[in-house]
Write a protein that holds these residues in place. Structure first.
Motif, PDB file in Angstrom:
ATOM      1  N   GLN A  18       0.826  -1.201   0.000  1.00  0.00           N
ATOM      2  CA  GLN A  18       0.000   0.000   0.000  1.00  0.00           C
ATOM      3  C   GLN A  18       0.868   1.261   0.000  1.00  0.00           C
ATOM      4  N   ALA A  19       2.022   1.191   0.649  1.00  0.00           N
ATOM      5  CA  ALA A  19       2.920   2.352   0.685  1.00  0.00           C
ATOM      6  C   ALA A  19       3.395   2.709  -0.720  1.00  0.00           C
ATOM      7  N   MET A  20       3.715   1.695  -1.535  1.00  0.00           N
ATOM      8  CA  MET A  20       4.135   1.959  -2.905  1.00  0.00           C
ATOM      9  C   MET A  20       2.974   2.514  -3.727  1.00  0.00           C
ATOM     10  N   SER A  21       1.760   2.030  -3.475  1.00  0.00           N
ATOM     11  CA  SER A  21       0.591   2.563  -4.188  1.00  0.00           C
ATOM     12  C   SER A  21       0.393   4.037  -3.870  1.00  0.00           C
ATOM     13  N   GLN A  22       0.567   4.405  -2.616  1.00  0.00           N
ATOM     14  CA  GLN A  22       0.424   5.808  -2.231  1.00  0.00           C
ATOM     15  C   GLN A  22       1.503   6.663  -2.892  1.00  0.00           C
ATOM     16  N   GLN A  23       2.711   6.129  -2.957  1.00  0.00           N
ATOM     17  CA  GLN A  23       3.804   6.853  -3.618  1.00  0.00           C
ATOM     18  C   GLN A  23       3.499   7.041  -5.098  1.00  0.00           C
ATOM     19  N   MET A  24       2.979   5.998  -5.735  1.00  0.00           N
ATOM     20  CA  MET A  24       2.611   6.096  -7.147  1.00  0.00           C
ATOM     21  C   MET A  24       1.559   7.176  -7.363  1.00  0.00           C
ATOM     22  N   ALA A  25       0.538   7.158  -6.517  1.00  0.00           N
ATOM     23  CA  ALA A  25      -0.541   8.141  -6.650  1.00  0.00           C
ATOM     24  C   ALA A  25       0.012   9.561  -6.537  1.00  0.00           C
ATOM     25  N   HIS A  26       0.919   9.776  -5.599  1.00  0.00           N
ATOM     26  CA  HIS A  26       1.509  11.104  -5.406  1.00  0.00           C
ATOM     27  C   HIS A  26       2.292  11.526  -6.644  1.00  0.00           C
ATOM     28  N   SER A  27       3.095  10.609  -7.193  1.00  0.00           N
ATOM     29  CA  SER A  27       3.912  10.936  -8.365  1.00  0.00           C
ATOM     30  C   SER A  27       3.048  11.207  -9.590  1.00  0.00           C
ATOM     31  N   LEU A  28       2.023  10.386  -9.773  1.00  0.00           N
ATOM     32  CA  LEU A  28       1.213  10.460 -10.985  1.00  0.00           C
ATOM     33  C   LEU A  28       0.276  11.662 -11.005  1.00  0.00           C
ATOM     34  N   GLN A  29       0.031  12.260  -9.851  1.00  0.00           N
ATOM     35  CA  GLN A  29      -0.829  13.444  -9.813  1.00  0.00           C
ATOM     36  C   GLN A  29      -0.126  14.679 -10.370  1.00  0.00           C
ATOM     37  N   ARG A  30       1.189  14.613 -10.516  1.00  0.00           N
ATOM     38  CA  ARG A  30       1.929  15.764 -11.024  1.00  0.00           C
ATOM     39  C   ARG A  30       1.510  16.093 -12.457  1.00  0.00           C
ATOM     40  N   GLN A  31       1.172  17.340 -12.695  1.00  0.00           N
ATOM     41  CA  GLN A  31       0.827  17.838 -14.026  1.00  0.00           C
ATOM     42  C   GLN A  31      -0.269  16.997 -14.677  1.00  0.00           C
ATOM     43  N   LEU A  32      -1.181  16.513 -13.882  1.00  0.00           N
ATOM     44  CA  LEU A  32      -2.282  15.710 -14.406  1.00  0.00           C
ATOM     45  C   LEU A  32      -3.385  16.630 -14.915  1.00  0.00           C
ATOM     46  N   ALA A  33      -3.901  16.345 -16.095  1.00  0.00           N
ATOM     47  CA  ALA A  33      -4.960  17.164 -16.674  1.00  0.00           C
ATOM     48  C   ALA A  33      -6.186  17.181 -15.764  1.00  0.00           C
ATOM     49  N   ARG A  34      -6.911  18.287 -15.787  1.00  0.00           N
ATOM     50  CA  ARG A  34      -8.049  18.459 -14.881  1.00  0.00           C
ATOM     51  C   ARG A  34      -9.207  17.528 -15.206  1.00  0.00           C
ATOM     52  N   ASP A  35      -9.249  17.001 -16.433  1.00  0.00           N
ATOM     53  CA  ASP A  35     -10.361  16.127 -16.798  1.00  0.00           C
ATOM     54  C   ASP A  35     -10.044  14.649 -16.579  1.00  0.00           C
ATOM     55  N   VAL A  36      -8.997  14.372 -15.782  1.00  0.00           N
ATOM     56  CA  VAL A  36      -8.608  12.988 -15.518  1.00  0.00           C
ATOM     57  C   VAL A  36      -8.772  12.677 -14.035  1.00  0.00           C
ATOM     58  N   HIS A  37      -9.478  11.603 -13.741  1.00  0.00           N
ATOM     59  CA  HIS A  37      -9.585  11.099 -12.373  1.00  0.00           C
ATOM     60  C   HIS A  37      -8.687   9.876 -12.269  1.00  0.00           C
ATOM     61  N   LEU A  38      -7.686   9.970 -11.400  1.00  0.00           N
ATOM     62  CA  LEU A  38      -6.695   8.901 -11.276  1.00  0.00           C
ATOM     63  C   LEU A  38      -6.906   8.136  -9.976  1.00  0.00           C
ATOM     64  N   GLU A  39      -6.835   6.824 -10.061  1.00  0.00           N
ATOM     65  CA  GLU A  39      -7.003   5.958  -8.892  1.00  0.00           C
ATOM     66  C   GLU A  39      -5.982   4.829  -8.977  1.00  0.00           C
ATOM     67  N   VAL A  40      -5.365   4.499  -7.868  1.00  0.00           N
ATOM     68  CA  VAL A  40      -4.401   3.401  -7.825  1.00  0.00           C
ATOM     69  C   VAL A  40      -5.025   2.223  -7.087  1.00  0.00           C
ATOM     70  N   LEU A  41      -5.063   1.070  -7.753  1.00  0.00           N
ATOM     71  CA  LEU A  41      -5.565  -0.165  -7.162  1.00  0.00           C
ATOM     72  C   LEU A  41      -4.374  -1.033  -6.764  1.00  0.00           C
ATOM     73  N   THR A  42      -4.475  -1.685  -5.629  1.00  0.00           N
ATOM     74  CA  THR A  42      -3.382  -2.515  -5.120  1.00  0.00           C
ATOM     75  C   THR A  42      -3.786  -3.984  -5.122  1.00  0.00           C
ATOM     76  N   ALA A  43      -2.899  -4.842  -5.596  1.00  0.00           N
ATOM     77  CA  ALA A  43      -3.179  -6.273  -5.623  1.00  0.00           C
ATOM     78  C   ALA A  43      -3.472  -6.787  -4.215  1.00  0.00           C
ATOM     79  N   GLU A  44      -4.428  -7.682  -4.125  1.00  0.00           N
ATOM     80  CA  GLU A  44      -4.800  -8.256  -2.832  1.00  0.00           C
ATOM     81  C   GLU A  44      -4.035  -9.538  -2.538  1.00  0.00           C
ATOM     82  N   HIS A  45      -3.425 -10.114  -3.552  1.00  0.00           N
ATOM     83  CA  HIS A  45      -2.714 -11.381  -3.393  1.00  0.00           C
ATOM     84  C   HIS A  45      -1.322 -11.247  -3.997  1.00  0.00           C
ATOM     85  N   GLY A  46      -0.331 -11.907  -3.369  1.00  0.00           N
ATOM     86  CA  GLY A  46       1.008 -11.907  -3.931  1.00  0.00           C
ATOM     87  C   GLY A  46       2.058 -11.371  -2.984  1.00  0.00           C
ATOM     88  N   ALA A  47       3.098 -10.789  -3.557  1.00  0.00           N
ATOM     89  CA  ALA A  47       4.265 -10.333  -2.797  1.00  0.00           C
ATOM     90  C   ALA A  47       4.278  -8.806  -2.699  1.00  0.00           C
TER      91      ALA A  47
END
Length: 251
Positions: A18-47
């Motif tokens: 989840q920490a990496m997902s939050q980091q991704m969300a923070h990075s990807l929000q940079r210079q994001l167009a106003r008409d884009v809604h961004l969401e990060v989904l995290t795998a529930e199974h795995g490593a």
């Protein structure tokens, strides 16, 4: 004047951090167009990070399950208009494209293409030596092998890279080797390296491609050109057995 329709871009982190997902969300929000809604989904199974072939194999099932659940309306938000697979191995990319009626981009493929727009050749600097065969296979699959001058691993674990505030010395050393190889640009071969891009570029003096941002921007281009972004359709539907009997969305 009518407001443009909101584009829903969903990023799939195929590891369980989840920490990496939050980091991704923070990075990807940079210079994001106003008409884009961004969401990060995290795998529930795995490593919590993907550094081996078996971890990647588990990640494929986990990310396909997320896409299936999203398409069936089982998540809290409406289905995406495009998916970004946020792992440099591009796990399950072709399968995801068969499953999804909307564009799917892998960050490795996007980063390689972006690098060739910045310079005639590139080098990839990735995390662990164990991931090198995966990157080598991607270079062949994407017909990028002749353009790649070097494929190097810094052997800093993904989770350590995600926590780094400055580029670790081994990472900078491999980037120096990449420059010495004659590469005109450098592709960071791990999503966790993105926040370190500016510092690396300043130190090395070459264009440095953050695969997450490359993937986001190329995906948005496809999402805005639906006539170009034709998704693959899966073949004949067959009866499934065992844990897959109720479908991917049930996993």
């Amino acid at each position: 004047m009518r407001e443009p329709a909101m584009l829903r871009l969903k990023v799939i982190n195929p590891n369980t951090s989840q920490a990496m997902s939050q980091q991704m969300a923070h990075s990807l929000q940079r210079q994001l167009a106003r008409d884009v809604h961004l969401e990060v989904l995290t795998a529930e199974h795995g490593a919590p990070s993907i550094e081996t072939a078996i971890e990647e194999a588990m990640a494929v099932v986990a990310l396909l399950a997320l896409i299936a659940r999203d398409r069936e309306g089982l998540l809290e938000t409406p289905p995406a208009d495009g998916y970004l697979l946020a792992c440099f191995g591009d796990p399950g990319l072709e399968a995801a494209r068969e499953l999804s009626p909307v564009p799917v981009i892998g960050i490795a493929q996007a980063a390689m293409h972006m690098a060739t727009l910045a310079a005639p050749s590139f080098a990839i600097v990735t995390s662990m030596t164990s991931t090198l065969p995966m990157s080598e296979q991607l270079l062949e699959r994407y017909a990028m092998r002749p353009l790649c001058k070097a494929l190097l691993a810094c052997d800093v674990p993904v989770l350590a890279l995600s926590e780094a505030r400055t580029p670790p010395v081994p990472l900078l050393e491999r980037c120096e080797h990449a420059r010495a190889s004659g590469a005109g640009s450098i592709v960071l071969g791990c999503a966790a390296m993105g926040p370190l891009r500016d510092a690396i570029a300043s130190e090395i003096g070459l264009p440095v491609v953050d695969p997450l941002l490359a993937g986001r921007d190329l995906l948005l281009t496809l999402m805005r050109q639906p006539a170009v972004a034709r998704a693959k359709q899966a073949g004949e539907v067959k009866p499934l057995s065992g844990v897959f009997a109720r479908g991917l969305a049930a996993l």
